[in-house]
Design a protein around this motif. Structure first.
Motif, mmCIF file in Angstrom:
data_model
loop_
_atom_site.group_PDB
_atom_site.id
_atom_site.type_symbol
_atom_site.label_atom_id
_atom_site.label_comp_id
_atom_site.label_asym_id
_atom_site.label_seq_id
_atom_site.Cartn_x
_atom_site.Cartn_y
_atom_site.Cartn_z
ATOM 1 N N VAL A 43 0.859 -1.192 0.000
ATOM 2 C CA VAL A 43 0.000 0.000 0.000
ATOM 3 C C VAL A 43 0.890 1.236 0.000
ATOM 4 C CG1 VAL A 43 -1.729 1.300 1.291
ATOM 5 C CG2 VAL A 43 -1.876 -1.199 1.157
ATOM 6 N N ILE A 44 0.628 2.127 -0.930
ATOM 7 C CA ILE A 44 1.452 3.322 -1.098
ATOM 8 C C ILE A 44 0.563 4.551 -1.259
ATOM 9 C CG2 ILE A 44 3.238 1.960 -2.258
ATOM 10 C CD1 ILE A 44 2.354 3.512 -4.874
ATOM 11 N N TYR A 45 1.173 5.701 -1.125
ATOM 12 C CA TYR A 45 0.565 6.934 -1.599
ATOM 13 C C TYR A 45 1.002 7.104 -3.057
ATOM 14 C CZ TYR A 45 -0.529 8.328 3.221
ATOM 15 O OH TYR A 45 -1.032 8.394 4.496
ATOM 16 N N PRO A 46 0.076 7.133 -3.992
ATOM 17 C CA PRO A 46 0.474 7.259 -5.400
ATOM 18 C C PRO A 46 0.969 8.649 -5.770
ATOM 19 C CG PRO A 46 -1.909 7.226 -5.203
ATOM 20 C CD PRO A 46 -1.364 6.921 -3.832
ATOM 21 N N PRO A 161 -16.918 18.528 -1.460
ATOM 22 C CA PRO A 161 -17.465 17.707 -2.549
ATOM 23 C C PRO A 161 -16.447 17.364 -3.641
ATOM 24 C CG PRO A 161 -19.041 19.404 -1.954
ATOM 25 C CD PRO A 161 -17.797 19.694 -1.168
ATOM 26 N N VAL A 162 -15.499 18.260 -3.916
ATOM 27 C CA VAL A 162 -14.470 17.961 -4.921
ATOM 28 C C VAL A 162 -13.633 16.764 -4.491
ATOM 29 C CG1 VAL A 162 -12.309 18.803 -5.934
ATOM 30 C CG2 VAL A 162 -14.343 20.256 -5.940
ATOM 31 N N GLN A 163 -13.177 16.756 -3.247
ATOM 32 C CA GLN A 163 -12.330 15.662 -2.788
ATOM 33 C C GLN A 163 -13.125 14.371 -2.598
ATOM 34 O OE1 GLN A 163 -9.242 15.966 -3.154
ATOM 35 N NE2 GLN A 163 -9.408 18.177 -3.531
ATOM 36 N N GLN A 164 -14.371 14.481 -2.244
ATOM 37 C CA GLN A 164 -15.198 13.282 -2.149
ATOM 38 C C GLN A 164 -15.414 12.671 -3.529
ATOM 39 O OE1 GLN A 164 -16.281 11.653 0.820
ATOM 40 N NE2 GLN A 164 -14.594 13.020 1.381
ATOM 41 N N ALA A 165 -15.546 13.517 -4.552
ATOM 42 C CA ALA A 165 -15.661 13.017 -5.923
ATOM 43 C C ALA A 165 -14.369 12.347 -6.371
ATOM 44 C CB ALA A 165 -16.027 14.161 -6.869
ATOM 45 N N CYS A 166 -13.236 12.931 -5.975
ATOM 46 C CA CYS A 166 -11.938 12.337 -6.324
ATOM 47 C C CYS A 166 -11.756 10.993 -5.627
ATOM 48 C CB CYS A 166 -10.805 13.286 -5.961
ATOM 49 S SG CYS A 166 -10.688 14.751 -7.017
ATOM 50 N N ARG A 167 -12.166 10.917 -4.377
ATOM 51 C CA ARG A 167 -12.048 9.646 -3.654
ATOM 52 C C ARG A 167 -12.917 8.568 -4.312
ATOM 53 N NH1 ARG A 167 -11.518 8.656 2.684
ATOM 54 N NH2 ARG A 167 -11.135 6.417 2.569
ATOM 55 N N ALA A 168 -14.145 8.923 -4.668
ATOM 56 C CA ALA A 168 -15.029 7.963 -5.314
ATOM 57 C C ALA A 168 -14.435 7.473 -6.629
ATOM 58 C CB ALA A 168 -16.406 8.593 -5.536
ATOM 59 N N ALA A 169 -13.849 8.388 -7.404
ATOM 60 C CA ALA A 169 -13.235 8.001 -8.680
ATOM 61 C C ALA A 169 -12.044 7.085 -8.454
ATOM 62 C CB ALA A 169 -12.809 9.254 -9.449
ATOM 63 N N GLY A 175 -10.735 -0.375 -7.769
ATOM 64 C CA GLY A 175 -11.490 -1.516 -7.281
ATOM 65 C C GLY A 175 -11.246 -1.802 -5.816
ATOM 66 N N GLU A 176 -10.806 -0.774 -5.073
ATOM 67 C CA GLU A 176 -10.477 -0.933 -3.659
ATOM 68 C C GLU A 176 -11.066 0.209 -2.838
ATOM 69 O OE1 GLU A 176 -5.967 -2.778 -4.291
ATOM 70 O OE2 GLU A 176 -6.234 -0.728 -3.592
ATOM 71 N N THR A 177 -11.279 -0.059 -1.579
ATOM 72 C CA THR A 177 -11.587 1.006 -0.634
ATOM 73 C C THR A 177 -10.274 1.532 -0.078
ATOM 74 O OG1 THR A 177 -13.696 0.009 -0.019
ATOM 75 C CG2 THR A 177 -12.743 1.595 1.522
ATOM 76 N N ALA A 192 -4.489 6.543 -0.438
ATOM 77 C CA ALA A 192 -3.596 5.395 -0.534
ATOM 78 C C ALA A 192 -4.289 4.237 -1.237
ATOM 79 C CB ALA A 192 -3.151 4.970 0.861
ATOM 80 N N GLY A 193 -3.486 3.395 -1.860
ATOM 81 C CA GLY A 193 -3.996 2.195 -2.501
ATOM 82 C C GLY A 193 -2.881 1.203 -2.698
ATOM 83 N N SER A 194 -3.227 -0.022 -3.025
ATOM 84 C CA SER A 194 -2.204 -1.029 -3.294
ATOM 85 C C SER A 194 -1.644 -0.817 -4.695
ATOM 86 C CB SER A 194 -2.786 -2.440 -3.190
ATOM 87 O OG SER A 194 -3.623 -2.716 -4.307
#
Length: 333
Positions: A43-46, A161-169, A175-177, A192-194
């Motif tokens: 898991v990293i910060y991209p 709302p901008v950052q919530q939209a970015c998180r959802a995208a 394909g991960e939470t 973060a994501g794998s």
């Protein structure tokens, strides 16, 4: 958890002086791992490598169409630019179009990496503005989306709302939470994501032209903008710009701070994500070039490939005294 593996070697004379280890993943359009090095589940910060994902809501919301954004705007939304005039002039014009100014940014000022721009500020006895920040194109996109949404000015806050939209995208593409987030250098949240998830997202971009949903059409537009304007995505002498030019549209690539790199390969329907464990840019530049060569989209003899895969180590007088090159286990090249 697998340990990072040697990916890049630094030689001085006949002695191997340093080794950069890391992780990398190649995924296909079904999300399956084609090849990996180290730990694909790391898991990293991209960091800035996933700006094209952050750019998706700008298009899917209708904001890009409403404000008449073209491919150059979309390329800048994906950019970590050098602060050259070709970048800052466009971002200023974008802000003017929105009826906004430099003070509306929340990215912070940055001394431009571009030498001509930096020296021009010095000669004019001026200090850098936020428009010089390498992320100002992304933040112009955030401001555009915020204005379209009718949302407040503090667009970098996690609950905006901008950052919530970015998180959802981000979560939909990977394909991960996302398990957590950190604050990036430009003050925006970085989810973060794998590595596997990030490579899966790049493969989703790579196969987007085969689909007709709104998000996939947006991904096609962002890929096209990046490959049409590689000079806007980074800048002269930068790996993103030079390697994309060398590949002639066969791949879109994007660097991120702390040794991250991603690649989108539509013809191969593949996505790549890599992370150098010690965060060295010289190593991530070399590693991505080697992987692109192995995947057949970058000519190993192209000067840009050689620049990053066989980078000379020089003395202060300019004498070549060593070389930065891929480790034997990274790629056949």
């Amino acid at each position: 958890m697998s340990q990072p593996v040697p990916m890049v070697e630094v030689w001085r004379g006949s002695l191997l002086e340093s080794v950069h280890a890391g992780h990398a993943v190649i995924c296909d359009d079904s999300g399956q791992i084609v090849r990996s090095w180290g730990d694909p589940e790391a898991v990293i910060y991209p960091r800035s490598s996933v700006k094209m994902i952050q750019g998706l809501p700008l298009i899917t919301s209708g904001a890009a169409a409403k404000f008449g954004l073209g491919p150059d705007h979309l390329a800048l939304a994906c950019a970590s630019h050098s602060g050259a005039a070709i970048h800052t002039d466009r971002v200023r014009a974008w802000l003017d179009h929105l009826g906004l100014g430099d003070d509306d940014f929340r990215c912070g000022p940055q001394v431009p990496d571009d030498r001509a721009a930096r020296e021009a500020l010095i000669r004019a006895h001026e200090t850098p503005c936020q428009v010089h920040n390498n992320c100002s194109g992304k933040h112009a996109g955030f401001l555009t989306l915020a204005q379209h949404m009718g949302a407040g000015p503090e667009y970098v806050e996690i609950d905006h709302p901008v950052q919530q939209a970015c998180r959802a995208a981000f979560e939909e593409a990977t394909g991960e939470t996302s398990p957590t987030y950190g604050i990036d250098g430009c003050s925006a949240p970085n989810f973060a994501g794998s590595l596997r998830g990030i490579a899966r997202a790049m493969a989703w971009f790579a196969s987007a032209r085969d689909r007709s949903d709104r998000a996939s059409l947006a991904a096609v537009d962002l890929y096209a903008a990046m490959t049409a304007h590689p000079e806007l995505v980074a800048g002269e002498r930068r790996a993103c710009t030079e390697l994309m030019r060398a590949m002639g549209g066969a791949a879109a690539i994007k660097t991120g701070a702390e040794g991250v790199f991603v690649a989108i390969l539509p013809e191969r329907r593949l996505g790549v994500a890599l992370k150098i464990a010690d965060g060295a840019t010289r190593a991530s530049n070399c590693a991505i070039a080697a992987i692109l060569v192995e995947l057949g989209v970058l000519d190993p003899d192209h000067p840009a490939a050689q620049k990053f895969m066989a980078a000379p180590v020089r003395s202060r007088r300019g004498a070549v005294c060593g070389q930065i090159r891929p480790a034997s286990g990274l790629a056949a090249a």
